[in-house]
Design an enzyme around this catalytic site. Structure first.
Site, PDB file in Angstrom:
ATOM      1  N   PHE A  14      87.856  58.347   1.258  1.00  0.00           N
ATOM      2  CA  PHE A  14      88.384  56.981   1.297  1.00  0.00           C
ATOM      3  C   PHE A  14      87.226  56.011   1.167  1.00  0.00           C
ATOM      4  O   PHE A  14      86.155  56.227   1.750  1.00  0.00           O
ATOM      5  CB  PHE A  14      89.117  56.717   2.612  1.00  0.00           C
ATOM      6  CG  PHE A  14      89.543  55.274   2.776  1.00  0.00           C
ATOM      7  CD1 PHE A  14      90.667  54.787   2.122  1.00  0.00           C
ATOM      8  CD2 PHE A  14      88.797  54.405   3.547  1.00  0.00           C
ATOM      9  CE1 PHE A  14      91.043  53.460   2.249  1.00  0.00           C
ATOM     10  CE2 PHE A  14      89.167  53.076   3.691  1.00  0.00           C
ATOM     11  CZ  PHE A  14      90.296  52.598   3.034  1.00  0.00           C
ATOM     12  N   GLU A 118      77.384  54.841  12.271  1.00  0.00           N
ATOM     13  CA  GLU A 118      77.041  53.458  12.571  1.00  0.00           C
ATOM     14  C   GLU A 118      75.839  53.364  13.505  1.00  0.00           C
ATOM     15  O   GLU A 118      75.711  54.118  14.466  1.00  0.00           O
ATOM     16  CB  GLU A 118      78.228  52.743  13.232  1.00  0.00           C
ATOM     17  CG  GLU A 118      77.927  51.298  13.583  1.00  0.00           C
ATOM     18  CD  GLU A 118      79.078  50.574  14.265  1.00  0.00           C
ATOM     19  OE1 GLU A 118      78.961  49.352  14.462  1.00  0.00           O
ATOM     20  OE2 GLU A 118      80.091  51.218  14.601  1.00  0.00           O
ATOM     21  N   GLU A 137      85.885  33.319   6.298  1.00  0.00           N
ATOM     22  CA  GLU A 137      87.316  33.138   6.066  1.00  0.00           C
ATOM     23  C   GLU A 137      88.079  34.244   6.803  1.00  0.00           C
ATOM     24  O   GLU A 137      87.702  35.422   6.754  1.00  0.00           O
ATOM     25  CB  GLU A 137      87.621  33.217   4.573  1.00  0.00           C
ATOM     26  CG  GLU A 137      89.058  32.906   4.233  1.00  0.00           C
ATOM     27  CD  GLU A 137      89.327  32.929   2.731  1.00  0.00           C
ATOM     28  OE1 GLU A 137      90.462  33.255   2.370  1.00  0.00           O
ATOM     29  OE2 GLU A 137      88.409  32.633   1.962  1.00  0.00           O
TER      30      GLU A 137
END
Length: 185
Positions: A14, A118, A137
């Site tokens: 993915f 991470e 945004e």
């Protein structure tokens, strides 16, 4: 004892706008086969923004995966080819509107070693100056300034419970006690 698992093959299963998911076949230390699925993450920074009056900047933000609002230290992901310190300065300004005259590198931590690569780089920011926030945004958060003693109480009573913030606050406390040495950047 060698505990190393050796990658035999792998594929990306993915690819999203933020993370990628990898699935690898590996040989375990005894030679038997196994599968490993994990998230590839671009890395992140977390900022402990400490004001001259001893208050710490916190953010209140809704986190979709857990369907709740959390109190956290400012943080954000590292953009491609961006140095972690540059990210820390950018995120502090964008999310809180503050700039810092002094920056210190506290260290790095790996928050999800069982399923992600991470890494989070931690910075202490002092000599703060307030300004205008520059939120991305779709980014919604509230900025709070909280006395550090109360912040530490919040870590014990569950009001602050994300690992990123807990690690950062642990290192900040060690820095304040003189147990964590870090040089100014």
């Amino acid at each position: 004892m060698d505990l190393t698992e050796k990658k035999l093959a792998g594929e990306q299963v993915f690819s999203g706008g933020f993370i990628k998911v990898q699935r690898d076949s590996v040989a375990l230390p005894d030679g038997s086969p196994a599968w490993r699925e994990y998230i590839r993450h671009p890395g992140a920074v977390a900022v402990l923004a400490l004001a001259d009056d001893g208050k710490l900047l916190l953010e209140r933000q809704f986190r979709y995966p857990l369907a709740r609002t959390f109190l956290e230290i400012p943080a954000g992901k590292i953009d491609p080819q961006e140095a972690p310190l540059t990210t820390a300065k950018r995120e502090l300004l964008e999310e809180t509107g503050y700039r810092a005259a002094n920056w210190f590198y506290l260290g790095k931590a790996y928050p999800c070693i069982g399923y992600s690569d991470e890494v989070i780089h931690y910075y202490l920011a002092t000599a703060l100056t307030a300004g205008e926030r520059q939120l991305d945004e779709g980014e919604f958060l509230e900025v709070l300034t909280v006395p550090l003693a109360e912040v530490m109480t919040m870590t014990l009573d569950g009001r602050i419970c994300d690992s990123k913030s807990l690690v950062g606050l642990h290192w900040l406390a060690a820095w304040q006690r003189g147990e964590l040495r870090c040089e100014a950047l």
